[in-house]
Write a protein that holds these residues in place. Structure first.
Motif, PDB file in Angstrom:
ATOM      1  N   ALA A 289       0.856  -1.185   0.000  1.00  0.00           N
ATOM      2  CA  ALA A 289       0.000   0.000   0.000  1.00  0.00           C
ATOM      3  C   ALA A 289       0.890   1.231   0.000  1.00  0.00           C
ATOM      4  O   ALA A 289       1.562   1.516   0.991  1.00  0.00           O
ATOM      5  N   GLY A 290       0.946   1.949  -1.129  1.00  0.00           N
ATOM      6  CA  GLY A 290       1.738   3.168  -1.208  1.00  0.00           C
ATOM      7  C   GLY A 290       2.903   3.054  -2.172  1.00  0.00           C
ATOM      8  O   GLY A 290       3.734   2.148  -2.061  1.00  0.00           O
ATOM      9  N   GLY A 291       2.937   3.989  -3.126  1.00  0.00           N
ATOM     10  CA  GLY A 291       3.986   3.977  -4.141  1.00  0.00           C
ATOM     11  C   GLY A 291       5.002   5.078  -3.951  1.00  0.00           C
ATOM     12  O   GLY A 291       5.420   5.723  -4.929  1.00  0.00           O
ATOM     13  N   GLY A 292       5.423   5.311  -2.710  1.00  0.00           N
ATOM     14  CA  GLY A 292       6.512   6.244  -2.436  1.00  0.00           C
ATOM     15  C   GLY A 292       7.849   5.544  -2.552  1.00  0.00           C
ATOM     16  O   GLY A 292       7.957   4.441  -3.112  1.00  0.00           O
ATOM     17  N   MET A 293       8.888   6.157  -2.003  1.00  0.00           N
ATOM     18  CA  MET A 293      10.238   5.599  -2.146  1.00  0.00           C
ATOM     19  C   MET A 293      10.341   4.219  -1.508  1.00  0.00           C
ATOM     20  O   MET A 293      10.947   3.304  -2.069  1.00  0.00           O
ATOM     21  N   GLY A 294       9.751   4.053  -0.327  1.00  0.00           N
ATOM     22  CA  GLY A 294       9.835   2.754   0.335  1.00  0.00           C
ATOM     23  C   GLY A 294       9.091   1.674  -0.411  1.00  0.00           C
ATOM     24  O   GLY A 294       9.632   0.583  -0.646  1.00  0.00           O
ATOM     25  N   GLY A 295       7.851   1.949  -0.793  1.00  0.00           N
ATOM     26  CA  GLY A 295       7.052   0.941  -1.482  1.00  0.00           C
ATOM     27  C   GLY A 295       7.647   0.528  -2.810  1.00  0.00           C
ATOM     28  O   GLY A 295       7.670  -0.669  -3.154  1.00  0.00           O
ATOM     29  N   LEU A 296       8.153   1.483  -3.579  1.00  0.00           N
ATOM     30  CA  LEU A 296       8.730   1.157  -4.886  1.00  0.00           C
ATOM     31  C   LEU A 296      10.060   0.434  -4.739  1.00  0.00           C
ATOM     32  O   LEU A 296      10.362  -0.477  -5.524  1.00  0.00           O
ATOM     33  N   THR A 297      10.856   0.820  -3.750  1.00  0.00           N
ATOM     34  CA  THR A 297      12.115   0.111  -3.514  1.00  0.00           C
ATOM     35  C   THR A 297      11.843  -1.335  -3.125  1.00  0.00           C
ATOM     36  O   THR A 297      12.519  -2.265  -3.598  1.00  0.00           O
ATOM     37  N   LEU A 298      10.845  -1.554  -2.287  1.00  0.00           N
ATOM     38  CA  LEU A 298      10.481  -2.909  -1.892  1.00  0.00           C
ATOM     39  C   LEU A 298      10.062  -3.724  -3.104  1.00  0.00           C
ATOM     40  O   LEU A 298      10.513  -4.868  -3.295  1.00  0.00           O
ATOM     41  N   ALA A 299       9.204  -3.155  -3.945  1.00  0.00           N
ATOM     42  CA  ALA A 299       8.739  -3.880  -5.132  1.00  0.00           C
ATOM     43  C   ALA A 299       9.901  -4.220  -6.058  1.00  0.00           C
ATOM     44  O   ALA A 299       9.968  -5.321  -6.620  1.00  0.00           O
ATOM     45  N   ARG A 300      10.818  -3.280  -6.224  1.00  0.00           N
ATOM     46  CA  ARG A 300      11.955  -3.501  -7.123  1.00  0.00           C
ATOM     47  C   ARG A 300      12.860  -4.625  -6.615  1.00  0.00           C
ATOM     48  O   ARG A 300      13.263  -5.518  -7.378  1.00  0.00           O
ATOM     49  N   ILE A 301      13.205  -4.611  -5.316  1.00  0.00           N
ATOM     50  CA  ILE A 301      14.119  -5.638  -4.810  1.00  0.00           C
ATOM     51  C   ILE A 301      13.428  -6.998  -4.783  1.00  0.00           C
ATOM     52  O   ILE A 301      14.054  -8.031  -5.080  1.00  0.00           O
TER      53      ILE A 301
END
Length: 372
Positions: free
Chosen positions: A6-18
């Motif tokens: 939930a949330g496409g900020g820096m944390g959420g996108l970094t998590l999805a990428r890794i």
């Protein structure tokens, strides 16, 4: 595993990428309509031990270096008369410190590294509930419902996921007022020279006027004042702000006068340092949802490091990942949150100028025992 973020900020996108690099798919539910729906704010200084480490885990360190600005680490601190108190100049071209990158550029870098269907736009999570067989049921506006095995709340200060784990309350710590100046080099060369390539802090008694160089040629101006001193709407006009800074040098208040838009005030809040919760299966938080701190340079960095550590644990051992991640995250972020609270209080104290000079002045190295 069906992993929902939930949330496409820096944390959420970094998590999805890794996670994607580990072969684990995740869906990011983002409330905004698109990546360009709104401005992303100022720039970030990414720390080697946190934000840059997370980008290395994401395989994006090289791309980051092509867009980051090492010269943006330059920092000038002055008093209300414009006298320089501290002037930090980084080593030219070095990425060993904390180079700056615009939030929008970093977000685009992360978005471009993900499969097109990873981020689901126009999906603001409004509720989540445990399912009888395990996992979570997610509800979005209009009654749309979907499910997941693991839900990660990366949804910021006003997290919808956080109340599922803790009833902690946010506390006000400051009022922040922002303005933006476009094309500063061409239109306001005197302000461009004043701020330089990085950051300028003008420190007074219980008030700070700051400016930050952006990669698009603009300046982000930020005014920090004590929370609750006046109704927040008071700060929505330049005239009111200029009255507050009426006895400051005109070279500094010109940063307010030059703003191309009306001032935008907002209340800055934080969670109590050391906030913890008892874990729940398939549910956790990262970033501001987990440990909202005053904005003194750690928020995005810690969010990205949260993401890297959680992703690595989910890839290695999904069954124990969340518990292990939370225990490590609690221990890591508590002292950082405490330090951030001290810095925020110091910045708005009557003796802020002297305190900040001491904070940024390197201490002499202790004489070796053999020479004492």
């Amino acid at each position: 595993m069906r992993i929902a973020i939930a949330g496409g900020g820096m944390g959420g996108l970094t998590l999805a990428r890794i996670l994607h690099r580990h072969g684990l798919d995740a869906v990011v539910y983002e409330r905004e309509a698109s990546r360009s729906a709104r401005g992303q704010g100022g720039s970030l200084d990414l720390h080697p031990e946190s934000g840059q480490r997370a980008l290395a885990d994401a395989g994006l360190a090289g791309s980051f270096r092509t867009q980051a600005r090492p010269e943006g680490e330059e920092h000038r601190i002055v008093d209300p008369a414009g006298r320089i108190l501290v002037h930090h100049v980084p080593q030219p071209g070095s990425f060993s410190g904390r180079p700056e990158i615009d939030r929008g550029a970093l977000r685009d870098l992360l978005l471009d590294s993900l499969p097109d269907d990873t981020v689901v736009w126009r999906h603001r999570l409004v509720a989540a509930a445990p399912r009888p067989g395990g996992g979570w049921e997610l509800t979005f506006p209009g009654g749309q419902v979907t499910g997941c095995d693991i839900l990660v709340g990366a949804d910021g200060a006003r997290s919808v996921v956080r109340p599922l784990l803790t009833d902690v309350r946010l506390s006000p710590v400051a009022t922040l007022v922002e303005l933006h100046i476009n094309e500063v080099d061409r239109r306001h060369p005197e302000l461009a020279e004043l701020v330089g390539p990085g950051n300028l802090w003008c420190v007074g008694v219980n008030q700070i006027l700051a400016a930050q160089r952006l990669g698009d040629g603009g300046l982000r101006v930020g005014i920090t004042l004590p929370a609750g001193d006046r109704p927040i709407d008071t700060y929505g006009s330049k005239r009111a702000l200029l009255e507050i800074f009426g006895d400051w040098d005109a070279r500094l208040t010109a940063l307010i006068e030059a703003g191309d838009s009306a001032p935008v005030p907002r209340l800055i809040e934080a969670m109590p340092p050391g906030t913890r919760w008892a874990g729940r299966p398939g549910l956790t938080l990262i970033g501001d949802a987990a440990h909202l701190m005053p904005p003194v340079g750690e928020g995005a960095n810690q969010a990205m490091l949260d993401a890297a550590e959680l992703a690595g644990r989910l890839a290695a051992d999904p069954d124990s990942a969340i518990q292990a991640y939370e225990e490590a995250m609690f221990a890591r972020t508590q002292p950082i949150a405490e330090m951030s609270a001290r810095v925020q209080a110091m910045m708005l104290s009557p003796t802020a100028a002297q305190d900040i000079v001491r904070f940024f002045t390197p201490r002499p190295k202790e004489t070796a025992a053999a020479d004492s």
